[in-house]
Design an enzyme around this catalytic site. Sequence first.
Site, short mmCIF file in Angstrom:
data_model
loop_
_atom_site.label_atom_id
_atom_site.label_comp_id
_atom_site.label_asym_id
_atom_site.label_seq_id
_atom_site.Cartn_x
_atom_site.Cartn_y
_atom_site.Cartn_z
N PHE A 73 28.64 52.04 11.46
CA PHE A 73 27.23 52.10 11.07
C PHE A 73 26.74 53.53 10.87
CE2 PHE A 73 26.66 53.08 15.55
CZ PHE A 73 25.62 53.99 15.52
N LYS A 104 34.26 46.60 3.60
CA LYS A 104 33.56 45.80 4.61
C LYS A 104 32.74 46.80 5.42
CE LYS A 104 33.08 44.62 8.31
NZ LYS A 104 31.83 44.95 9.05
N GLU A 122 27.66 45.81 9.38
CA GLU A 122 26.65 44.78 9.16
C GLU A 122 25.27 45.24 9.65
OE1 GLU A 122 29.16 44.93 11.15
OE2 GLU A 122 28.96 43.75 12.97
N ARG A 123 25.24 46.42 10.32
CA ARG A 123 23.94 46.87 10.85
C ARG A 123 23.13 47.62 9.81
NH1 ARG A 123 26.53 49.53 16.14
NH2 ARG A 123 27.86 47.79 16.71
N SER A 158 34.93 52.47 16.46
CA SER A 158 35.20 52.82 17.85
C SER A 158 36.69 52.68 18.18
CB SER A 158 34.36 51.92 18.76
OG SER A 158 34.69 50.57 18.51
N CYS A 200 30.47 61.01 15.06
CA CYS A 200 31.78 61.10 15.73
C CYS A 200 32.17 62.55 15.93
CB CYS A 200 32.84 60.39 14.92
SG CYS A 200 33.11 61.18 13.34
N GLU A 215 32.25 57.53 25.71
CA GLU A 215 31.59 58.06 24.52
C GLU A 215 30.18 57.46 24.53
OE1 GLU A 215 32.73 56.45 20.66
OE2 GLU A 215 32.25 58.35 19.71
P1 NAD Z 1 32.50 49.58 15.72
O1 NAD Z 1 33.90 49.81 16.14
O2 NAD Z 1 31.62 48.71 16.54
O3 NAD Z 1 32.48 48.94 14.24
C1 NAD Z 1 33.24 49.49 13.18
C2 NAD Z 1 33.57 48.38 12.19
O4 NAD Z 1 34.38 47.40 12.84
C3 NAD Z 1 32.34 47.66 11.65
O5 NAD Z 1 32.51 47.41 10.29
C4 NAD Z 1 32.32 46.37 12.46
O6 NAD Z 1 31.76 45.30 11.76
C5 NAD Z 1 33.78 46.11 12.73
N1 NAD Z 1 33.99 45.40 14.01
C6 NAD Z 1 33.19 45.41 15.10
N2 NAD Z 1 33.73 44.67 16.08
C7 NAD Z 1 34.91 44.19 15.62
C8 NAD Z 1 35.93 43.38 16.19
N3 NAD Z 1 35.85 42.92 17.43
N4 NAD Z 1 37.01 43.11 15.43
C9 NAD Z 1 37.12 43.59 14.18
N5 NAD Z 1 36.17 44.37 13.60
C10 NAD Z 1 35.09 44.67 14.31
O7 NAD Z 1 31.84 51.03 15.51
P2 NAD Z 1 30.33 51.40 15.20
O8 NAD Z 1 29.50 51.16 16.42
O9 NAD Z 1 29.89 50.82 13.92
O10 NAD Z 1 30.48 52.97 14.96
C11 NAD Z 1 30.47 53.92 15.99
C12 NAD Z 1 31.86 54.31 16.41
O11 NAD Z 1 32.60 54.81 15.28
C13 NAD Z 1 31.89 55.44 17.42
O12 NAD Z 1 32.87 55.18 18.38
C14 NAD Z 1 32.26 56.65 16.59
O13 NAD Z 1 32.86 57.72 17.30
C15 NAD Z 1 33.20 56.06 15.61
N6 NAD Z 1 33.34 56.88 14.43
C16 NAD Z 1 34.51 57.55 14.26
C17 NAD Z 1 34.68 58.38 13.17
C18 NAD Z 1 35.97 59.13 12.96
O14 NAD Z 1 36.18 59.62 11.86
N7 NAD Z 1 36.84 59.23 13.94
C19 NAD Z 1 33.65 58.51 12.24
C20 NAD Z 1 32.47 57.79 12.44
C21 NAD Z 1 32.32 56.97 13.54
#
Ligand code: NAD
Length: 498
Positions: A149, A173, A176-177, A226, A281, A383
Site C-alpha cells: 500500500f 495485483k 487493495e487499500r 512485508s 520501507c 517493524e
Molecule cells: P503486505 O505484506 O500486507 O501486503 C503486500 C501485498 O501482499 C498486498 O498486495 C496484499 O494484498 C498482499 N497480501 C497481504 N496478505 C497476504 C497473504 N496472506 N497472502 C498473500 N498475499 C497477501 O504489506 P503492506 O502492509 O501493503 O506494505 C507494507 C510492508 O511492505 C512493510 O513491511 C514494508 O517494509 C514493505 N515494503 C517493502 C519494500 C521493499 O522494497 N523492501 C518497499 C515497500 C514496502
Amino acid sequence: MRRIGHFIDGVETEGKAAGFQDVFNPATGEVQAQVALASAADLEAAVASAAAAQPKWAATNPQRRARVFFNFVGLINKHMDELAALLSSEHGKTVDDAKGDILRGLEVAEFVAGAPHLLKGEFTDGAGPGIDMYSMRQPVGIGAGITPFNFPAMIPLWMLSPAIAAGNAFILKPSERDPSVPVRLAQLAVEAGLPKGILNVVHGGKEVVDGILAHEKIEAISFVGSTPIARYVYGTAAAQGKRVQAFGGAKNHMVIMPDADMEKAADALIGAGYGSAGERCMAISVAVPVGAETADRIVAALKPRVEKLKVGPASDKASEMGPVITKASQERIRSLISSGVDQGAELVLDGRDFSLQGYENGYFVGPTLFDRVTPDMDIYKEEIFGPVLSVVRSNTYEQALQLVMDNPYGNGTAIFTRDGDAARDFAARVNVGMVGVNVPVPVPLAYHSFGGWKASAFGDLNQHGMDSIKFWTRTKTVTARWPSGIKDGAEFQMPTMA
Ligand code: NAD
C-alpha cells in the site's frame, strides 16, 4: 458509492467479483469507495487477455515498445495533479509526497524508454573455426506483480515498466487499500498506445495472490510487501518453478558519528523518520548516536523539531505528515508505543493521544520519539511502520556497526559523519543492501538497482536498473557454425575450442 474495478483487456470492469472491500479515507476514517475483489474467473480472464496479446507485443520491435513509454511518461506528467490527489486521498500521504511517489516510478518508465539499448544481447565473432556465438534477451511471457500500500504508484511502475518494455504481458495485483492509482496508470498506458491485454490489473488479497502463485501461465512474479508474506510468496512461487523476487520489510538504522553536523543529522532524521508517517520501507526508524555526548546532542536537536511537525490531512497544504493507512495500523502503533514504555524506554515525545479537530476519526498517530531503546525491546525488534523514531545509544563505532549487522533486516542504512575513513569502512563492511553516506534515505535512482539483504529480500535480482531487465527476460545463447567450419566425420568428445 464509487466502485473501483479491475482493468482487464483494456477496460475497467467489476468482472465476476468475488465481493467488494471498502476503501477508506485515512484522514477522516470514512469509506470513500469500494474495490471489486477478483474471483478465479477474473484472474483467468486477465491471464487469457495477456496470453492473447503477448506474442504480438514481443514481436513488436523494441523502439516501438519504447515509444509507448515516451507517451506514457508524457501522460503521467500531464495527469500529475490528478494522480497525486487520488493517491493522497486513499493513502493519506501529503500531496507533495504523493508526487514524489509518482515521480520515482515515472523515472523507471523513463529508464525503460531506452529498451532498444537495454535489451541488446552479446556477440562473439569467430568463437571457433567458422563459429559465431550470440546471446539474446527474450521476454519470459506473462509476468505478475504484487505490490504494497505504501507506494501505490512507484512500486507498480518499478515492475510493470521493465516487464512490459522487455516484451512481456503483465498482471498487477496492487494493494487493495489504495487501488485507484494503479488502475488509472493502466488506463493511461493504453492511452499511450499500449495494446489491450499487455497490462491488466486485478484486485484482492490472499485468494487472488494464491491464484497468481499457482497459475501455470504466469512465468515470473515480483513481490513487494512485508517479510512474512514475501517469504511465503518466494517459497510458494519458487516451488512451482517460477522465477520470483520478493522484497520484504525493514528496520533501517542511521549511525551518527561524534563529528557529524548535528543540526543536519537531526533534519535528516526528521524527514527520514516521520516523512510519509514512517510508512516507507526505507524510513529510518532507529538512530544510533555514537558516544553519550552525541546522543544527548542529537536528542536535544530532535525534540523541538519533532514538536514542531505539522500533522494533518493531505488536503491541508501545510501538513508535513498525514495519517497512517488503517485503524488497525493506528492501534498497533499505539500499542507498540505502550510496550516501549512498559519495557523501559524513555518516551521523549508521545504521539498516542494525538487528535486533530475535525479529523477525530482519522488514523493519525502523533510523531513519537524514544530515547534509551535497547535491542531486546519490541519497539526495536518490530517493524513499526509508523511515525516512531527510536534512539539506541552506542558507546563505539564498532558497537553501532555490530547493531546494524545483527539486525535481521537489511534494507537501508546510513552513516552521518565528516570522516571519510569511517564512512568508507561502514559502506564496505555493513551487511545491508542500500547505504547512505550523509544521505538518510538512500533509494537508488532508476538506472541503479533497488534491493535489500537478509530478511528484506528473497531472490537474486533487484528492482529497476539492469537487474530488472535481467529479471524480466531469459537469456538464450546461440552457437552457430557455418559449412566452412564443419569438419567431416562425427565427433564424440566434448566439443572444445582448443
Ligand atoms: P503486505 O505484506 O500486507 O501486503 C503486500 C501485498 O501482499 C498486498 O498486495 C496484499 O494484498 C498482499 N497480501 C497481504 N496478505 C497476504 C497473504 N496472506 N497472502 C498473500 N498475499 C497477501 O504489506 P503492506 O502492509 O501493503 O506494505 C507494507 C510492508 O511492505 C512493510 O513491511 C514494508 O517494509 C514493505 N515494503 C517493502 C519494500 C521493499 O522494497 N523492501 C518497499 C515497500 C514496502
